[in-house]
Design a protein around this motif. Structure first.
Motif, PDB file in Angstrom:
ATOM      1  N   GLU A  59       0.772  -1.134   0.106  1.00 37.41           N
ATOM      2  CA  GLU A  59      -0.126  -0.079  -0.062  1.00 37.41           C
ATOM      3  C   GLU A  59       0.687   1.222  -0.020  1.00 37.41           C
ATOM      4  O   GLU A  59       0.345   2.386  -0.070  1.00 37.41           O
ATOM      5  CB  GLU A  59      -0.907  -0.088   1.173  1.00 37.41           C
TER       6      GLU A  59
ATOM      7  N   PRO B  62      -9.180   2.056  -0.957  1.00 36.35           N
ATOM      8  CA  PRO B  62      -8.479   3.469  -0.481  1.00 36.35           C
ATOM      9  C   PRO B  62      -7.226   3.167   0.468  1.00 36.35           C
ATOM     10  O   PRO B  62      -6.768   3.999   0.994  1.00 36.35           O
ATOM     11  CB  PRO B  62      -9.797   4.163   0.547  1.00 36.35           C
ATOM     12  N   VAL B  63      -7.060   2.013   0.770  1.00 37.89           N
ATOM     13  CA  VAL B  63      -6.001   1.511   1.887  1.00 37.89           C
ATOM     14  C   VAL B  63      -4.865   1.897   0.858  1.00 37.89           C
ATOM     15  O   VAL B  63      -3.747   2.301   1.626  1.00 37.89           O
ATOM     16  CB  VAL B  63      -5.865  -0.105   1.896  1.00 37.89           C
TER      17      VAL B  63
ATOM     18  N   SER C 244      -3.194   4.673   0.108  1.00 41.47           N
ATOM     19  CA  SER C 244      -3.384   6.067   0.257  1.00 41.47           C
ATOM     20  C   SER C 244      -2.482   7.033  -0.071  1.00 41.47           C
ATOM     21  O   SER C 244      -2.536   8.108   0.002  1.00 41.47           O
ATOM     22  CB  SER C 244      -3.589   6.238   2.086  1.00 41.47           C
ATOM     23  N   LYS C 245      -1.364   6.460  -0.842  1.00 43.06           N
ATOM     24  CA  LYS C 245      -0.239   7.308  -1.293  1.00 43.06           C
ATOM     25  C   LYS C 245      -0.234   7.360  -2.828  1.00 43.06           C
ATOM     26  O   LYS C 245       0.667   7.894  -3.474  1.00 43.06           O
ATOM     27  CB  LYS C 245       0.995   6.679  -0.738  1.00 43.06           C
TER      28      LYS C 245
ATOM     29  N   LYS D 272     -12.423   6.183  -4.877  1.00 42.82           N
ATOM     30  CA  LYS D 272     -12.269   6.288  -3.292  1.00 42.82           C
ATOM     31  C   LYS D 272     -10.713   6.464  -2.954  1.00 42.82           C
ATOM     32  O   LYS D 272     -10.305   6.448  -1.680  1.00 42.82           O
ATOM     33  CB  LYS D 272     -12.829   5.337  -2.482  1.00 42.82           C
ATOM     34  N   LEU D 273      -9.821   6.414  -3.794  1.00 45.24           N
ATOM     35  CA  LEU D 273      -8.399   6.650  -3.550  1.00 45.24           C
ATOM     36  C   LEU D 273      -8.190   7.977  -3.106  1.00 45.24           C
ATOM     37  O   LEU D 273      -8.313   8.745  -4.214  1.00 45.24           O
ATOM     38  CB  LEU D 273      -7.743   6.390  -4.962  1.00 45.24           C
ATOM     39  N   PRO D 274      -7.782   8.241  -1.905  1.00 43.19           N
ATOM     40  CA  PRO D 274      -7.650   9.832  -1.425  1.00 43.19           C
ATOM     41  C   PRO D 274      -6.836  10.502  -2.000  1.00 43.19           C
ATOM     42  O   PRO D 274      -7.075  11.872  -2.068  1.00 43.19           O
ATOM     43  CB  PRO D 274      -7.476   9.315  -0.046  1.00 43.19           C
ATOM     44  N   LEU D 275      -5.486  10.021  -2.683  1.00 43.26           N
ATOM     45  CA  LEU D 275      -4.579  11.082  -3.066  1.00 43.26           C
ATOM     46  C   LEU D 275      -4.268  10.830  -4.388  1.00 43.26           C
ATOM     47  O   LEU D 275      -3.397  11.432  -5.177  1.00 43.26           O
ATOM     48  CB  LEU D 275      -3.335  10.965  -2.306  1.00 43.26           C
TER      49      LEU D 275
ATOM     50  N   SER E 282      -9.222  14.057  -5.030  1.00 40.53           N
ATOM     51  CA  SER E 282      -7.937  14.820  -5.107  1.00 40.53           C
ATOM     52  C   SER E 282      -7.590  15.078  -6.624  1.00 40.53           C
ATOM     53  O   SER E 282      -6.541  15.581  -6.879  1.00 40.53           O
ATOM     54  CB  SER E 282      -6.976  14.003  -4.517  1.00 40.53           C
TER      55      SER E 282
END
Length: 645
Positions: A437, A459-460, A462-463, A483-486, A534
């Motif tokens: 991850e 989304p795990v 996160s990078k 849902k990928l935060p970045l 993002s």
């Protein structure tokens, strides 16, 4: 870090207390250097720090050093526990002690100061690998610190102290650095008889004591190599070029018999087509740099150099293979070459090189010793890595055994098939190729499955900031990536089986009915359930069967600045784009049946609109067209290479 240096008695007009107060909260480290004669004066000027003062400051070439970190003073490496900030700064201050007092640190910089031109530009990785080869780096045994990490501390602390100064970036966006020679001259001196820089037209100062030598050469000089023979203890031989390449086209066969103690050998840029087999005599060699040479093959004798740590073969455009005995180089940490462009297969048994950190790619083969399972125990791979010819995997269990999910230092991963396979479940293969991850960039090329495994949008990760999906021609549905935060950049091309894009693309399917109800009840749906929070750049092209695109909801793509859509042969209508509140650039091309823009106006944030080879849409977007009111506010409008505004 701020260095304040006094070589003479300071005056009150210097206002050092005012200077210190100004920088008190703007720098992490304040280092004061002064001669012993004026040490007491400097101490008195900063008497408000005396409560943290210890009795003796370290000496650096006749100078005494006082090191402050915010509100405390450190001397002789002793850290006084003033507050939590002090405790957090222990490691940095320990590094500072090394910077000014460690003998190995001085040797590291001796190589750079005495062997290279004064304006030479260095790469961080090249410096670290040279320091390692010379044995100047001593990692912490207690913490199992890697050599590279220990060397990186030397570099980073030096850079923070302005010993390294950034100059530019190379073609691959890697920073380059120059030495701050004026600062180095003040900090320490080194015995220069250990070093010799041989330059054309200048006297040669080689002796039996010389350990490190460089040849500054741009033309063939047969005398230069012979002059080295008297320095039988030579550990370092570097060819340094003012220009990119040297006209030297041959390495004397006897050279490696005359200099058997070499630890670092840099022949980069030479016009050589082969490396003498006598290189096998260099039993102490740790670093070999043949980048930018014309070498076609490497001698098998190279594989007897069991202490080798680094082999640099960048831009060796004629190289066609690696020695078959590469598996013997069990201490090899960096194999730096463009494997995917130059090789058609890997040498067998690469999995025995468990110390490898740098390996640009692995080519999966069918022969023994060339399976993807060779990657199982190479756990410390770092940076960029690609796996090619994945169609040669015989079953999904092999993919799982490669253990990509345990390679936590990888930042960029490319997974590539070159042809479709009918007998293997490629969905399961890709499922078991799930990376760790920590990954920041993912590229998948020519994948033959009909769908993507769920981990891709989890989304795990996160990078994960960049994803490229190319020529996955059998996939019928886009993966749920919203849902990928970045995730900042997404490029999708040649997905020929996709007919519909809907809310699943934004990750809507990841929200269960119960969670959806709870979020809506408590008014948090907008904050937590919108897709691509993002993303700022989205490029989609090559979907000839796409007929419908829906599910563009308010709050999705909230930071999207650039949208490029191309080669949609069947798409007649765009999704609602007015919800893209941050959109600035919109490009639409090669969509022959696209009839009109969305019902609502395009976003008021839009600064540029480009429409190419969309004949039906073009007619509606002229000043007299039906969609002109939707785009009239856009400052720059181009229709088929003709600027309208």
């Amino acid at each position: 870090m701020l260095l304040l240096i006094w070589n003479e008695k300071p005056s009150l007009s210097d206002s050092p207390s005012d200077l210190l107060m100004h920088f008190h909260y703007n720098v992490n480290l304040l280092v004061f250097i002064t001669t012993a004669a004026y040490f007491g004066v400097i101490r008195g000027l900063y008497k408000f720090y005396d409560q943290y003062y210890t009795t003796k400051a370290p000496m650096v070439d006749g100078n005494q050093v006082i090191s402050f970190d915010r509100s405390f003073l450190v001397q002789d490496g002793n850290i006084l526990e003033a507050d939590d900030h002090v405790l957090e700064s222990r490691n940095k201050l320990s590094d500072l002690e090394k910077l000014f007092g460690d003998e190995n640190f001085r040797r590291c910089f001796g190589l750079l100061v005495y062997l290279f031109p004064i304006d030479y530009e260095f790469g961080k990785k090249d410096i670290i690998q040279l320091w390692m080869a010379e044995g100047f780096i001593q990692p912490s045994v207690e913490t199992n610190e890697l050599l590279e990490d220990a060397a990186s501390v030397y570099f980073d602390v030096s850079s923070a102290a302005s010993i390294f100064q950034s100059s530019r970036s190379d073609g691959n966006s890697r920073p380059r650095y120059r030495l701050n020679h004026s600062l180095l001259d003040q900090l320490f001196k080194l015995p220069s008889d250990l070093y010799c820089k041989i330059e054309s037209g200048k006297p040669v100062s080689l002796s039996e004591n010389t350990l490190h030598t460089s040849l500054i050469c741009d033309s063939s000089d047969p005398v230069a190599f012979e002059a080295l023979y008297q320095s039988k203890r030579l550990c370092t031989l570097l060819l340094v070029h003012e220009q990119r390449y040297s006209s030297i086209n041959q390495v004397p066969y006897n050279l490696f018999f005359k200099l058997p103690l070499l630890r670092a050998l840099d022949l980069s840029g030479m016009n050589i087509t082969e490396l003498p087999s006598s290189v096998g005599n260099l039993k102490h060699l740790r670093l070999l740099n043949l980048s930018k040479t014309l070498v076609k093959r490497l001698p098998e004798s190279l594989c007897s150099l069991y202490l080798m740590q680094t082999m640099i073969l960048r831009d060796c455009s004629k190289l066609v293979g690696l020695p078959k005995g590469m598996r013997k180089l069990v201490n090899l940490r960096h194999l730096d070459l463009d494997i995917a462009s130059l090789l058609i297969s890997m040498p067998p048994g690469i999995g025995d090189l468990t110390e490898l950190q740098t390996l640009s790619a692995f080519i999966v083969g069918k022969d023994d010793g060339c399976h993807i399972t060779e990657l199982k125990h190479i756990a410390n791979l770092r940076g960029n890595f690609g796996i090619r010819m994945l169609e040669n995997i015989s079953n999904s269990g092999e993919a799982k055994e490669a253990a990509l999910d345990r390679k936590k230092y990888l930042e960029r991963l490319e997974l590539q098939w070159t042809e479709l396979q009918g007998g293997v479940d490629e969905v399961q293969v890709l499922q078991h190729l799930q990376p760790h991850e920590n990954l920041k960039e993912l590229q998948i090329v020519s994948y033959g499955g009909t769908k993507f495994p769920g981990w891709i949008g989890n989304p795990v990760f996160s990078k994960l900031a960049t994803i490229t999906l190319h020529n996955c021609s059998k996939c019928e549905v886009l993966p749920s990536l919203g849902k990928l935060p970045l995730l900042k950049r997404l490029q999708i091309s040649e997905m020929h089986a996709v007919k519909t894009i809907d809310t699943r693309f934004c990750g809507r399917d990841m929200v269960t009915p119960l969670l959806d109800l709870v979020l809506r009840t408590f008014g948090r749906h907008t904050n937590l359930c919108k897709g691509f929070p993002s993303l700022n750049n989205l490029r989609i092209s090559g979907m000839p069967t796409l007929e419908k695109w829906s599910g563009m909801e308010e709050g999705n793509f909230s930071l999207l600045r650039k949208l490029s859509l191309s080669h949609f042969a069947k798409l007649t209508a765009l999704p609602e784009l007015s919800v893209l509140k941050a959109l600035q650039e919109l490009e639409i091309s090669l969509c022959p049946v696209l009839q009109f823009l969305p019902k609502k106006s395009l976003p008021i944030s839009l600064q540029s609109l480009l429409i190419i080879s969309c004949p039906l849409l073009k007619e509606r977007c002229h000043k007299e067209g039906h969609d002109w009111k939707k785009i009239a506010h856009i400052p720059s409008i181009w229709l088929d290479n003709q600027q309208i505004l």
